[in-house]
Each structure stands twice: as C-alpha cells, then as structure tokens.
Design a protein around this motif. Sequence first.
Motif, mmCIF file in Angstrom:
data_model
loop_
_atom_site.group_PDB
_atom_site.id
_atom_site.type_symbol
_atom_site.label_atom_id
_atom_site.label_comp_id
_atom_site.label_asym_id
_atom_site.label_seq_id
_atom_site.Cartn_x
_atom_site.Cartn_y
_atom_site.Cartn_z
ATOM 1 N N LEU A 80 0.810 -1.221 0.000
ATOM 2 C CA LEU A 80 0.000 0.000 0.000
ATOM 3 C C LEU A 80 0.842 1.269 0.000
ATOM 4 N N LEU B 255 1.791 1.827 -3.511
ATOM 5 C CA LEU B 255 0.631 2.276 -4.279
ATOM 6 C C LEU B 255 0.329 3.738 -3.969
ATOM 7 N N GLN B 256 0.456 4.131 -2.711
ATOM 8 C CA GLN B 256 0.266 5.537 -2.333
ATOM 9 C C GLN B 256 1.273 6.412 -3.078
ATOM 10 N N ARG C 243 0.129 6.675 -6.741
ATOM 11 C CA ARG C 243 -1.111 7.439 -6.920
ATOM 12 C C ARG C 243 -0.984 8.889 -6.471
ATOM 13 N N GLU D 244 -6.563 7.615 2.154
ATOM 14 C CA GLU D 244 -7.139 7.145 0.888
ATOM 15 C C GLU D 244 -6.606 5.774 0.493
ATOM 16 N N VAL D 245 -5.308 5.567 0.598
ATOM 17 C CA VAL D 245 -4.750 4.289 0.157
ATOM 18 C C VAL D 245 -5.132 3.156 1.103
ATOM 19 N N GLU E 2 -7.890 2.546 2.231
ATOM 20 C CA GLU E 2 -9.208 2.046 1.830
ATOM 21 C C GLU E 2 -9.098 0.963 0.765
ATOM 22 N N GLN E 3 -7.918 0.827 0.158
ATOM 23 C CA GLN E 3 -7.699 -0.137 -0.919
ATOM 24 C C GLN E 3 -7.540 -1.549 -0.358
ATOM 25 N N ARG E 4 -8.193 -2.470 -0.966
ATOM 26 C CA ARG E 4 -8.076 -3.872 -0.586
ATOM 27 C C ARG E 4 -6.857 -4.479 -1.295
ATOM 28 N N THR F 234 -0.189 -6.463 -7.446
ATOM 29 C CA THR F 234 -0.349 -5.023 -7.658
ATOM 30 C C THR F 234 0.916 -4.547 -8.359
ATOM 31 N N ILE G 5 -4.176 -3.493 -9.820
ATOM 32 C CA ILE G 5 -4.232 -3.381 -8.365
ATOM 33 C C ILE G 5 -5.080 -4.526 -7.826
ATOM 34 N N ASN G 6 -4.510 -5.265 -6.887
ATOM 35 C CA ASN G 6 -5.217 -6.369 -6.232
ATOM 36 C C ASN G 6 -5.749 -7.386 -7.257
#
Length: 191
Positions: free
Chosen positions: A147, A150-151, A154, A160-161, A163-165, A172, A186-187
């Motif tokens: 995550l 990913l943050q 993005r 916000e990140v 909240e990502q599953r 990912t 992603i996921n």
Amino acid sequence: MVNWWWVRHGPTHRRDMNGWTDVPADLSDTLALARLRDFLPADAPVISSDLTRAIKTADAIQSSRPRLPHERGLREIHFGAWEARTFEEVQEEDPRLIRRYWEQPGDVKPPGGESWHELSVRVNRAVDWLTGEAGDIIAVAHFGTILCQLQRARGCTAVEVLEQRIDNLSVTRVSWDGKSWRPGEINHIPE
C-alpha cells in the motif's frame, strides 16, 4: 521502464496485529499459486521481505526465476507493543491512541513501533535502491508494504490508500518510468 510486480504473501489466518511477528503462510492452495506463477513475468527476479510468510510464498512462485536475497526493508509495518495482539486488546488498553493510529495515519505510532510515514520511508529506500533502469521485479511482501508503494504511485493520502483492498496472493503492479511512479493492476487475482 521498471515494473514492480507486488505479490502479497499467502494467508496466515491470524486476526491480530501481525507486522514483524514471524508467522508462516498457508500455501495449500496450489492452484492459486500456479496461476500466480504463470501470470508473473517469466524472467523477472524474485525478492521478498525477510519474514517467513513472504519467503515461503516467494519460494512457491519462484520456478526458474532468479532469486535475490531477502530484504528486511520490505517488511510489514512494525506494530511494536501491539504485535500479535488483537484490536480489541489494544482498544481496551489505549483506545485514543489506537483510534488516532487508524484514523490519522502518518506520524502516529504504537509504543515501540513505527508510523505509516516511517514505513513508507523504509520501503521507499529499499525500492529505490533495488530499482534499475529497466526490467521487471517480483516482490513478495505485505499489505502495508504494498500500500505505501501504491500511495507513492497514486500520489494520494495514507487515509485514501488504506481504503484499498490487497488480498493474499494478489498482484499489484507499480511502474517507474525514470521520472515518476505509476499504478498498474491493483489487487489482481490471476485466473
């Protein structure tokens, strides 16, 4: 272009705060592992965090891919005094701190543990050091590790990140074009 193919380790079936606690992964779903192995780039080197659940998952998907040494910088967030304890146990002990920790991720950290920002700095340092000029890297790691990357791609907030599953045995992809990071799949669960 460098593509990081982030794989979350196999499930542990634990319901506690499991960061640096070294527990095994359940790798009994051999079909899911085979689909994952087939989906990932065939010639990409494989690296993992130095925790058993990531190492054993990496071993299961490695096949003939080259293997890089385990990387401590790719560990999950360190929960400190909260390690291997349930949310309910910590909630009883310090309800205000644990609430701030989850609702305002950033500099808030558990006693003896690390904050979201500290996790991000640690993982970014390891990823930057490992990122070359071109190619693919398969990295088997953890929910928080994936995550924070990913943050970074993005450009969003920690709230916000989070909240990502990111499911166990999912992929990912995050890419580096020499100037910026970009998210891809992603996921993704290979079928």
